[in-house]
Design a protein around this motif. Structure first.
Motif, mmCIF file in Angstrom:
data_model
loop_
_atom_site.group_PDB
_atom_site.id
_atom_site.type_symbol
_atom_site.label_atom_id
_atom_site.label_comp_id
_atom_site.label_asym_id
_atom_site.label_seq_id
_atom_site.Cartn_x
_atom_site.Cartn_y
_atom_site.Cartn_z
ATOM 1 N N VAL A 1 47.726 46.927 16.746
ATOM 2 C CA VAL A 1 47.578 46.679 18.177
ATOM 3 C C VAL A 1 48.874 46.085 18.707
ATOM 4 O O VAL A 1 49.415 45.153 18.113
ATOM 5 N N GLN A 2 49.342 46.614 19.820
ATOM 6 C CA GLN A 2 50.542 46.081 20.454
ATOM 7 C C GLN A 2 50.227 45.655 21.891
ATOM 8 O O GLN A 2 49.502 46.347 22.587
ATOM 9 N N LEU A 3 50.770 44.511 22.258
ATOM 10 C CA LEU A 3 50.650 44.023 23.622
ATOM 11 C C LEU A 3 52.064 43.906 24.186
ATOM 12 O O LEU A 3 52.911 43.220 23.610
ATOM 13 N N GLN A 4 52.304 44.567 25.306
ATOM 14 C CA GLN A 4 53.617 44.569 25.929
ATOM 15 C C GLN A 4 53.522 43.895 27.285
ATOM 16 O O GLN A 4 52.961 44.454 28.220
ATOM 17 N N ALA A 5 54.094 42.711 27.387
ATOM 18 C CA ALA A 5 54.097 41.962 28.644
ATOM 19 C C ALA A 5 55.375 42.249 29.421
ATOM 20 O O ALA A 5 56.447 42.426 28.828
ATOM 21 N N SER A 6 55.246 42.275 30.718
ATOM 22 C CA SER A 6 56.406 42.501 31.581
ATOM 23 C C SER A 6 56.154 41.872 32.947
ATOM 24 O O SER A 6 55.042 41.426 33.235
ATOM 25 N N GLY A 7 57.212 41.857 33.762
ATOM 26 C CA GLY A 7 57.074 41.370 35.123
ATOM 27 C C GLY A 7 57.679 40.009 35.389
ATOM 28 O O GLY A 7 57.686 39.550 36.526
ATOM 29 N N SER B 1 48.095 48.665 23.529
ATOM 30 C CA SER B 1 48.166 49.983 22.923
ATOM 31 C C SER B 1 47.849 49.877 21.433
ATOM 32 O O SER B 1 47.769 48.793 20.865
ATOM 33 N N GLY B 2 47.667 51.035 20.821
ATOM 34 C CA GLY B 2 47.340 51.057 19.412
ATOM 35 C C GLY B 2 45.837 51.124 19.218
ATOM 36 O O GLY B 2 45.123 51.770 19.982
ATOM 37 N N LYS C 1 43.274 51.659 32.110
ATOM 38 C CA LYS C 1 44.707 51.650 31.812
ATOM 39 C C LYS C 1 45.058 50.693 30.685
ATOM 40 O O LYS C 1 46.235 50.517 30.367
ATOM 41 N N ASN C 2 44.044 50.041 30.116
ATOM 42 C CA ASN C 2 44.293 49.060 29.058
ATOM 43 C C ASN C 2 45.344 48.032 29.491
ATOM 44 O O ASN C 2 46.243 47.679 28.713
#
Length: 124
Positions: free
Chosen positions: A1-7, A24-25, A75-76
């Motif tokens: 499992v991947q978590l991609q933070a942005s902003g 994702s994942g 959209k997860n």
């Protein structure tokens, strides 16, 4: 499992930012999502929680009324809308995922997966 933070970014006091976290994942049938933050020299602290169904949200007093957590399960993605930002909000912000459909989770030990963090800097 991947978590991609942005902003994250630099904003003046009183301004706003919206953070995003894409999962994702491996997928899970239900999971709660949270945001935490860690300022320089301080411990990581809880910022917001949202349940799988969006029916439960929870905030500490330090951000209540200014921050809003939301999620789009199709959209997860989970979001953190931050308004009326203060210099004290300056920190690296992390999103986290806790598997299962339990109640409010404010303890970082209740989360299984973490994103890499995104830096928010609020200037005075």
């Amino acid at each position: 499992v991947q978590l991609q933070a942005s902003g994250g970014g630099l904003v003046q006091a009183g301004g706003s930012l919206r953070l995003s976290c894409v999962v994702s994942g491996r997928t899970f049938s239900t999971y709660g999502m949270g945001w935490f933050r860690q300022a320089p020299g301080k411990e990581r602290e809880f910022v917001a929680f949202i349940s799988w169904s969006n029916s439960i949200t929870y905030y500490p007093d330090s951000v209540k009324g200014r921050f809003t957590i939301s999620r789009d399960n199709a959209k997860n993605t989970v979001y953190l809308q931050m308004n009326s930002l203060k210099p004290a909000d300056t920190a690296v912000y992390y999103c986290a995922l806790g598997t299962g459909s339990y109640g409010v989770r404010t303890d970082e030990n209740q989360y299984n997966y973490w994103g890499q963090g995104t830096l928010v800097t609020v200037s005075s």
